[in-house]
Each structure stands twice: as structure tokens, then as C-alpha cells.
Scaffold this active site. Structure first.
Site, PDB file in Angstrom:
ATOM      1  N   GLY A 122      -6.657  29.214 -22.049  1.00 37.12           N
ATOM      2  CA  GLY A 122      -6.709  28.060 -21.195  1.00 37.12           C
ATOM      3  C   GLY A 122      -5.284  27.860 -20.649  1.00 37.12           C
ATOM      4  CB  ALA A 133       3.997  26.847 -27.055  1.00 33.94           C
ATOM      5  CE  LYS A 143      -2.623  33.751 -18.993  1.00 30.53           C
ATOM      6  NZ  LYS A 143      -1.104  33.092 -19.522  1.00 30.53           N
ATOM      7  CB  THR A 153       0.710  31.742 -16.212  1.00 28.35           C
ATOM      8  OG1 THR A 153      -0.564  32.286 -15.537  1.00 28.35           O
ATOM      9  CG2 THR A 153       0.150  31.446 -17.609  1.00 28.35           C
ATOM     10  CB  SER A 182       4.645  31.436 -17.327  1.00 31.79           C
ATOM     11  OG  SER A 182       4.033  32.588 -17.136  1.00 31.79           O
ATOM     12  NE  ARG A 183       7.979  33.717 -24.867  1.00 35.29           N
ATOM     13  CZ  ARG A 183       8.069  34.030 -26.108  1.00 35.29           C
ATOM     14  NH1 ARG A 183       7.321  35.061 -26.492  1.00 35.29           N
ATOM     15  NH2 ARG A 183       8.627  33.152 -26.984  1.00 35.29           N
ATOM     16  CG  ASN A 184       3.010  36.959 -18.682  1.00 35.16           C
ATOM     17  OD1 ASN A 184       3.359  38.171 -18.853  1.00 35.16           O
ATOM     18  ND2 ASN A 184       2.616  36.207 -19.440  1.00 35.16           N
ATOM     19  CD  GLU A 226       0.918  39.748 -25.711  1.00 39.12           C
ATOM     20  OE1 GLU A 226       0.897  40.929 -25.267  1.00 39.12           O
ATOM     21  OE2 GLU A 226       0.940  39.299 -26.482  1.00 39.12           O
TER      22      GLU A 226
END
Length: 328
Positions: free
Chosen positions: A137, A141, A192, A249, A255-257, A277
Site C-alpha cells: 500500500g 518508511a 506501480k 510513488t 520514492s526510490r523509483n 525495484e
């Protein structure tokens, strides 16, 4: 009143640490497994995970260990929070120490590159005597670790198990909904990430808010199309683990992406950047799309971008020049 559990958290990155700390706030006991012994020792000594959650003090009751046996001893529930592409190896190490019948809750989002398997399929293969669930969801973090309000979905094929886990894993600032659509939750979480790279690349290339909004919306159409091909329910894809996570995201460099895509759009080097990821999932997702005869031009474009075969501008031009069609 619920019975306190002993919860083993496999993975001491930002998300694993945040989940472990949150479980303590709901009255559970939490043990955090870290592959790196130095990290485990630092968490126990300083009560902070400076590497992944700098500046955030942790409850002194959050114990870390680099011993898989110690982490899993007497566990009532296991949260697997390792990166998707390492899940198989981690579960292989964990296997001899996992108590039979204890639920495995998958907290990583992705599709295994080599096999095209979902995380639940890997877990069922590696630990056939343990029920499998997933937690997914819109959740950063750092937000969860700071005690900011967060809502997620807990999924298992057995609706009763999903509800039990949702009740047990909920905390004062973490609300868990439940569903028996495990596939839908996993597909939403995996795809996503790929779409967030596309959104970040559009932002990084300076293509404007209108382009970003169009890309996110049409990306969700692709997510829904692929999800339904896997048997996911539309209401799941419209929920927290699908649309909700996509919104989060695709709109922030937290968001790392998204950050990975933004760097790509700006033409920056990607070497040494934090794990994204979606960069691992994009290729296998595009292969699945082709094999199933599905239409997902944005996901396929991300794959080409990551391979350096397209620029962001060229990818957008290609998307805009596709044959006109109705909005479905």
C-alpha cells in the site's frame, strides 16, 4: 484484546526497521534480522538505523541480530522485507529455522526476473508448510517510522487469515485493511514501481505536469489491464495497493523509483543510486506483456529507457504518435 505476537522481521533496511518499530507500538515483540552484523550491532547499541533511517531514534526494545536462527526463534509471524530479487535466497537461508505453520507476510514488491514468478509463488515454493500473505500500500518508511498515519492492505488467499493478520499488524498509526485477492495486491505493488520510473523520468526531463498526469493515468490503465489478465479484481486495483500506491510513488522523490526515473530524465549517472525495484521488474513485466499479447506501451518504454535505447523525449513522442483510439 489481541494476544501479543513475537514478530520476526527479515530485513533491516528502512522499511523493515520501520515495520519492526511499529509492531512494538501495537504491543508485539519484534526481532529484526540484518544480514550485516555491523548494522545489527549499531542498532542495538545506538537505537538508530543511521544507514537507512538517519536521525530517527528507535524504541530500545527493538532488538536486531544477524543470526537467522535467533531472529526466527519462537516467531508467531514473519515479515519478509528483503528486496524482491533476493527473496528466494533469503527464504532458503531461513527455511531450516522457520516454525511450521507460521504465516509469512511478504513486504517487498516485484516480480522475479529470471522466472516471472510473483513473490507469493516463490514463498509457497520455498516454504510449502507456511501460509503466505502480502502487505502492500501507499507507505514511505520514514513516514511510518515517525508515527505518521498510514494505511495498507494485507492480502492472503484465505480471507480469514488475511483478516487475522490485518488485525494483528494494525497499530495506533497503521491501519491494515484485508483482502483475499493476493494476486491483485502483488500485481499492483510490482507494476506501480515500473510506472513510477516513467513518472520520474517525465518529471526529470521537464516535460510538464500535464504530461505527468496523462502518463500516470494511462499507466494505471496498463496496470489494470495486466492485473485483470492475471485474475486480479478491479476493486483491488482501485484500492490502496493499486491506485493508492501508484499515486504515492509517482509524485515524490521520496520514492526510490520516482527518484531513479528523475535522474534518468535529467541524464544523470545511475551508478550507485539506491535500489529501485522497478528497474528490476520492468524487463520481466515487458516480457510478460508480450507473451500474453497485452498492450502496455508505457511499461515497454521504461524497459527501452533503462537499456539506453530511447531518450525520455523520444519515448514520449512515440507514445503520443500511437494510433488514436477510445479511452479504454
Amino acid at each position: 484484546m489481541r494476544t501479543p505476537w513475537t514478530i520476526a522481521v527479515l530485513g533491516a533496511g528502512a522499511w523493515g526497521t520501520a515495520l519492526g518499530a511499529t509492531m512494538l507500538t501495537s504491543g508485539h515483540r519484534a526481532k529484526l534480522w540484518a544480514r550485516d552484523e555491523a548494522l545489527a550491532l549499531a542498532i542495538n547499541a545506538d537505537h538508530i538505523n543511521e544507514r537507512y533511517l538517519p536521525g530517527l531514534m528507535l524504541d530500545q526494545q527493538l532488538a536486531a541480530t544477524n543470526s537467522m536462527e535467533n531472529a526466527l526463534k519462537n516467531a508467531d509471524c514473519i515479515l519478509a522485507v528483503t528486496p524482491a530479487q533476493t527473496l528466494r535466497a533469503v527464504l532458503a537461508d531461513a527455511g531450516p529455522h522457520v516454525p511450521k505453520g507460521v504465516p509469512i507476510v511478504l513486504c517487498a514488491k516485484g516480480i522475479e526476473r529470471e522466472t516471472g514468478r510473483l513473490m507469493s509463488e516463490i514463498a509457497s515454493e520455498m516454504l510449502p508448510e507456511n501460509p503466505v500473505a502480502a502487505l502492500s500500500g501507499p507507505s514511505f518508511a520514514s513516514d511510518l517510522a515517525r508515527g505518521l498515519p498510514t494505511a495498507v492492505t494485507v492480502a492472503a488467499k484465505n480471507a480469514g487469515l488475511a483478516m487475522t493478520l490485518a488485525e494483528q499488524l494494525s497499530a495506533p498509526r497503521l491501519r491494515c485493511y484485508s483482502t483475499d485477492d493476493l494476486t491483485g495486491v502483488e500485481i499492483g505493488g510490482a507494476l506501480k514501481n515500473v510506472l513510477a520510473i516513467a513518472a520520474g523520468a517525465t518529471h526529470g526531463a521537464g516535460l510538464g505536469a500535464s504530461a505527468s498526469a496523462a502518463l500516470i493515468t494511462r499507466g494505471f490503465v496498463e496496470l489494470r489491464r495486466i492485473g485483470e489478465a492475471f485474475g486480479a479484481r478491479p476493486d483491488t486495483l482501485m484500492g490502496l495497493s493499486g491506485l493508492g500506491d501508484l499515486i504515492l510513488t509517482c509524485g515524490s522523490e521520496q520514492s526510490r523509483n520516482f527518484a531513479y526515473g528523475a535522474a534518468l530524465g535529467r541524464g544523470e549517472s545511475l551508478e550507485g543510486r539506491p535500489l529501485a525495484e522497478g528497474a528490476h521488474t520492468a524487463g520481466i513485466a515487458a516480457r510478460i506483456v508480450r507473451e500474453r499479447g497485452l498492450e502496455a506501451p508505457i511499461i515497454e518504454s521504461v524497459t527501452e529507457l533503462l537499456k539506453g535505447r530511447l531518450t525520455v523525449q523520444a519515448a514520449m513522442e512515440a507514445l503520443l504518435s500511437r494510433p488514436l483510439k477510445s479511452e479504454t
